[in-house]
Design a protein around this motif. Structure first.
Motif, PDB file in Angstrom:
ATOM      1  N   SER A  40      50.374  66.607  40.673  1.00 19.85           N
ATOM      2  CA  SER A  40      49.211  66.052  41.366  1.00 19.85           C
ATOM      3  C   SER A  40      48.841  64.679  40.802  1.00 19.85           C
ATOM      4  O   SER A  40      48.463  63.776  41.555  1.00 19.85           O
ATOM      5  N   LEU A  41      48.961  64.472  39.484  1.00 21.55           N
ATOM      6  CA  LEU A  41      48.692  63.153  38.905  1.00 21.55           C
ATOM      7  C   LEU A  41      49.715  62.132  39.399  1.00 21.55           C
ATOM      8  O   LEU A  41      49.365  61.003  39.744  1.00 21.55           O
ATOM      9  N   PHE A  42      50.987  62.517  39.455  1.00 22.32           N
ATOM     10  CA  PHE A  42      52.021  61.622  39.978  1.00 22.32           C
ATOM     11  C   PHE A  42      51.686  61.192  41.409  1.00 22.32           C
ATOM     12  O   PHE A  42      51.774  60.016  41.753  1.00 22.32           O
ATOM     13  N   LEU A  43      51.302  62.147  42.238  1.00 23.28           N
ATOM     14  CA  LEU A  43      50.975  61.822  43.626  1.00 23.28           C
ATOM     15  C   LEU A  43      49.734  60.944  43.719  1.00 23.28           C
ATOM     16  O   LEU A  43      49.662  60.057  44.586  1.00 23.28           O
ATOM     17  N   LEU A  44      48.767  61.152  42.848  1.00 26.36           N
ATOM     18  CA  LEU A  44      47.588  60.280  42.831  1.00 26.36           C
ATOM     19  C   LEU A  44      47.959  58.850  42.471  1.00 26.36           C
ATOM     20  O   LEU A  44      47.450  57.898  43.056  1.00 26.36           O
ATOM     21  N   GLN A  45      48.838  58.704  41.504  1.00 24.41           N
ATOM     22  CA  GLN A  45      49.211  57.375  41.031  1.00 24.41           C
ATOM     23  C   GLN A  45      50.195  56.667  41.949  1.00 24.41           C
ATOM     24  O   GLN A  45      50.215  55.440  42.018  1.00 24.41           O
ATOM     25  N   ASN A  46      51.020  57.426  42.664  1.00 23.47           N
ATOM     26  CA  ASN A  46      52.107  56.821  43.436  1.00 23.47           C
ATOM     27  C   ASN A  46      52.063  57.121  44.925  1.00 23.47           C
ATOM     28  O   ASN A  46      52.902  56.624  45.663  1.00 23.47           O
ATOM     29  N   GLY A  47      51.115  57.921  45.340  1.00 22.21           N
ATOM     30  CA  GLY A  47      51.058  58.304  46.744  1.00 22.21           C
ATOM     31  C   GLY A  47      50.001  57.532  47.497  1.00 22.21           C
ATOM     32  O   GLY A  47      49.660  56.396  47.162  1.00 22.21           O
ATOM     33  N   ASP A  48      49.457  58.178  48.501  1.00 17.11           N
ATOM     34  CA  ASP A  48      48.474  57.547  49.375  1.00 17.11           C
ATOM     35  C   ASP A  48      47.037  57.834  48.948  1.00 17.11           C
ATOM     36  O   ASP A  48      46.122  57.724  49.760  1.00 17.11           O
ATOM     37  N   SER A  49      46.831  58.217  47.703  1.00 19.37           N
ATOM     38  CA  SER A  49      45.499  58.546  47.190  1.00 19.37           C
ATOM     39  C   SER A  49      44.839  59.637  48.019  1.00 19.37           C
ATOM     40  O   SER A  49      43.681  59.552  48.411  1.00 19.37           O
ATOM     41  N   ASP A  50      45.589  60.666  48.294  1.00 20.32           N
ATOM     42  CA  ASP A  50      45.120  61.808  49.065  1.00 20.32           C
ATOM     43  C   ASP A  50      44.051  62.563  48.264  1.00 20.32           C
ATOM     44  O   ASP A  50      44.276  62.943  47.120  1.00 20.32           O
ATOM     45  N   ARG A  52      43.096  65.500  48.584  1.00 25.36           N
ATOM     46  CA  ARG A  52      43.527  66.863  48.263  1.00 25.36           C
ATOM     47  C   ARG A  52      44.280  66.889  46.943  1.00 25.36           C
ATOM     48  O   ARG A  52      44.104  67.808  46.146  1.00 25.36           O
ATOM     49  N   ALA A  53      45.096  65.884  46.681  1.00 28.92           N
ATOM     50  CA  ALA A  53      45.811  65.807  45.400  1.00 28.92           C
ATOM     51  C   ALA A  53      44.820  65.613  44.260  1.00 28.92           C
ATOM     52  O   ALA A  53      44.968  66.199  43.187  1.00 28.92           O
ATOM     53  N   ALA A  54      43.806  64.803  44.493  1.00 30.02           N
ATOM     54  CA  ALA A  54      42.776  64.591  43.471  1.00 30.02           C
ATOM     55  C   ALA A  54      42.039  65.891  43.179  1.00 30.02           C
ATOM     56  O   ALA A  54      41.767  66.223  42.023  1.00 30.02           O
ATOM     57  N   ARG A  55      41.721  66.636  44.215  1.00 35.12           N
ATOM     58  CA  ARG A  55      41.022  67.906  44.041  1.00 35.12           C
ATOM     59  C   ARG A  55      41.875  68.886  43.235  1.00 35.12           C
ATOM     60  O   ARG A  55      41.385  69.529  42.307  1.00 35.12           O
ATOM     61  N   VAL A  56      43.160  68.983  43.577  1.00 32.10           N
ATOM     62  CA  VAL A  56      44.056  69.890  42.844  1.00 32.10           C
ATOM     63  C   VAL A  56      44.153  69.460  41.387  1.00 32.10           C
ATOM     64  O   VAL A  56      44.087  70.291  40.477  1.00 32.10           O
ATOM     65  N   TYR A  57      44.271  68.165  41.147  1.00 36.04           N
ATOM     66  CA  TYR A  57      44.372  67.659  39.773  1.00 36.04           C
ATOM     67  C   TYR A  57      43.132  68.036  38.963  1.00 36.04           C
ATOM     68  O   TYR A  57      43.233  68.575  37.865  1.00 36.04           O
TER      69      TYR A  57
END
Length: 84
Positions: A40-50, A52-57
């Protein structure tokens, strides 16, 4: 996190050894929790700032702990509140 999906992946042995060492010294964490936080941290840093990823993190870091937080009425907390 309402639903989960199982994945199977291969990781380098040295990374697995590091993970095992970490888990031995942090009993409130397990492999699933570490991998969920990392992904989830990887997706926050490299994704579309979703969001949902922030919430999971954040849920993984702060709400998934097996260690109980003392309540305000517990004797341990009462002793802390009594000290100057």
């Amino acid at each position: 996190m309402k639903s989960t999906v199982s994945i199977f992946t291969e990781i380098p042995e040295t990374l697995h050894e590091s993970l095992k060492n970490y888990l031995e010294t942090h009993p409130d964490w397990d492999e699933n929790r570490v991998l969920t936080a990392a992904l989830s941290l990887f997706l926050l840093q490299n994704g579309d700032s979703d969001r949902r990823a922030a919430r999971v993190y954040l849920e993984t870091l702060f709400h998934h702990s097996s260690v109980e937080t003392p309540s305000i009425d517990s004797p341990a907390t009462a002793n802390l509140l009594d000290t100057p």
